[in-house]
Design a protein around this motif. Structure first.
Motif, PDB file in Angstrom:
ATOM      1  N   THR A 190      37.025  42.986  36.002  1.00 31.11           N
ATOM      2  CA  THR A 190      37.749  44.213  35.681  1.00 31.11           C
ATOM      3  C   THR A 190      38.031  44.209  34.191  1.00 31.11           C
ATOM      4  O   THR A 190      38.450  43.190  33.641  1.00 31.11           O
ATOM      5  CB  THR A 190      39.066  44.275  36.467  1.00 31.11           C
ATOM      6  N   TRP A 241      41.305  50.884  33.328  1.00 31.53           N
ATOM      7  CA  TRP A 241      40.654  49.692  33.871  1.00 31.53           C
ATOM      8  C   TRP A 241      39.435  50.107  34.683  1.00 31.53           C
ATOM      9  O   TRP A 241      39.479  51.082  35.442  1.00 31.53           O
ATOM     10  CB  TRP A 241      41.626  48.915  34.750  1.00 31.53           C
ATOM     11  N   ASP A 277      35.457  48.502  36.560  1.00 31.03           N
ATOM     12  CA  ASP A 277      34.757  47.347  37.109  1.00 31.03           C
ATOM     13  C   ASP A 277      33.409  47.157  36.427  1.00 31.03           C
ATOM     14  O   ASP A 277      32.731  48.132  36.079  1.00 31.03           O
ATOM     15  CB  ASP A 277      34.540  47.518  38.615  1.00 31.03           C
ATOM     16  N   ARG A 297      41.426  39.433  33.808  1.00 30.91           N
ATOM     17  CA  ARG A 297      40.891  40.731  33.390  1.00 30.91           C
ATOM     18  C   ARG A 297      40.501  40.667  31.915  1.00 30.91           C
ATOM     19  O   ARG A 297      41.067  39.893  31.134  1.00 30.91           O
ATOM     20  CB  ARG A 297      41.927  41.832  33.633  1.00 30.91           C
TER      21      ARG A 297
END
Length: 328
Positions: free
Chosen positions: A5, A12, A14, A42
């Motif tokens: 992520t 945010w 993927d 992340r």
């Protein structure tokens, strides 16, 4: 490859992350396949400090920092251009060259004869150009464009000497805009922040700290200009004023940019925890602070990638992503 992520500067998303051909972590904007192991944490791109003075610090320390981009707002153009080449890989034969950092710069301060900071001992040789009229402004701006400036820095400090007339300030803005360059103003003294924005400055190098702007002035600023924070450099009284202004500016939808005035006192050549804390005091939550930090594009294979702990959006918790983090 690992599922990851990442923060794209606004939200945010993927993607997948693995090692590039150069052995460095590289992020890709791809949907992870089902069952792909996930990265523990992340990803964000290296942060931006929108107000630094690299001639006043050990700029080599950028190579071990969490800053992926800095904006130098006042220095000798040829010297700062050399520093920029060093950190972009343009001087790759030098030991310590680091292609994952980007340096933008305005070059010299533009100020009237005798204006701030022409009399300051900290101002390096070549970092101030005194402008008497529009013809001189045109010549200097042409020189700064040729030197690779990404913006024009104008000083308007009525507490420390003369300031440009409205007509000359507006002429400087028009000359800069003609070259596609924004004007960043150091505004200090009663009414100066309001005046320079009214005359066309699109960014303030410091969130206003001389006086409390009223709500109508805040609303006008929020529409017409962005502010670079630099909250931590002030004495306690000025910091209270600046934080109050930033809180209402942010609430009004104004764009706040993280900046520290690095080199003004003993500032770290890295993310500054005191500046981040001041932004939080002004009401910016973790994601608002991330936006103010304007991370570099994490999908650019040249970018510095940072790793945040799982579930965290606190920039102070970030550290460089390493190959070891990608081992399953």
């Amino acid at each position: 490859m690992l599922a990851a992520t990442f923060f794209d500067g606004e939200r945010w998303r993927d993607g997948v992350v693995g090692l590039g051909a150069d052995g460095r972590p590289q992020l890709r904007d791809e949907e992870p396949s089902p069952g792909t192991p996930a990265l523990a944490g992340r990803i964000v791109g290296g942060f931006t400090d929108h107000h630094v003075h690299l001639q006043l610090v050990d700029h080599a320390l950028l190579a071990s920092s969490r800053l992926g981009r800095v904006v130098d707002l006042g220095g000798d153009p040829s010297t700062v251009a050399g520093i920029a080449r060093h950190h972009s890989g343009g001087s790759s034969t030098r030991r310590g060259s680091d292609a994952s950092r980007t340096v933008h710069y305005a070059g010299a301060f533009l100020t009237p004869p005798g204006g701030y900071p022409s009399d300051r001992a900290w101002a390096p040789a070549g970092s101030v150009r005194e402008i008497a009229d529009s013809a001189a402004a045109a010549t200097v701006i042409e020189e700064l464009v040729a030197a690779g400036a990404s913006g024009i820095k104008v000083a308007s400090n009525s507490t420390a000497g003369p300031t440009f007339s409205d007509a000359l300030f507006r002429a400087i803005v028009e000359l800069a805009v003609a070259h596609g360059l924004p004007v960043v103003a150091h505004a200090e003294g009663p009414g100066e922040a309001q005046r320079v924005v009214r005359l066309g400055a699109s960014q303030l190098a410091h969130a206003p700290f001389t006086e409390r702007l009223d709500d109508e002035e805040i609303a006008e600023q929020a529409v017409r200009a962005s502010w670079i924070s630099t909250l931590a450099i002030h004495d306690p009284a000025a910091r209270v004023i600046a934080i109050d202004n930033v809180a209402r500016f942010h609430a009004a939808g104004g764009t706040v940019r993280y900046g520290t005035d690095m080199g003004n006192g003993p500032t770290p050549v890295d993310l500054n925890p005191t500046e981040v804390a001041a932004l939080r005091t002004a009401g910016l939550d973790d994601e608002a602070v991330l936006r103010a930090l304007a991370p570099v594009d994490p999908l650019d294979p040249r970018s510095l990638l940072l790793l945040l702990p799982p579930g965290s959006a606190d920039p102070l918790a970030a550290r460089p992503l390493t190959a070891a983090d990608l081992k399953v």
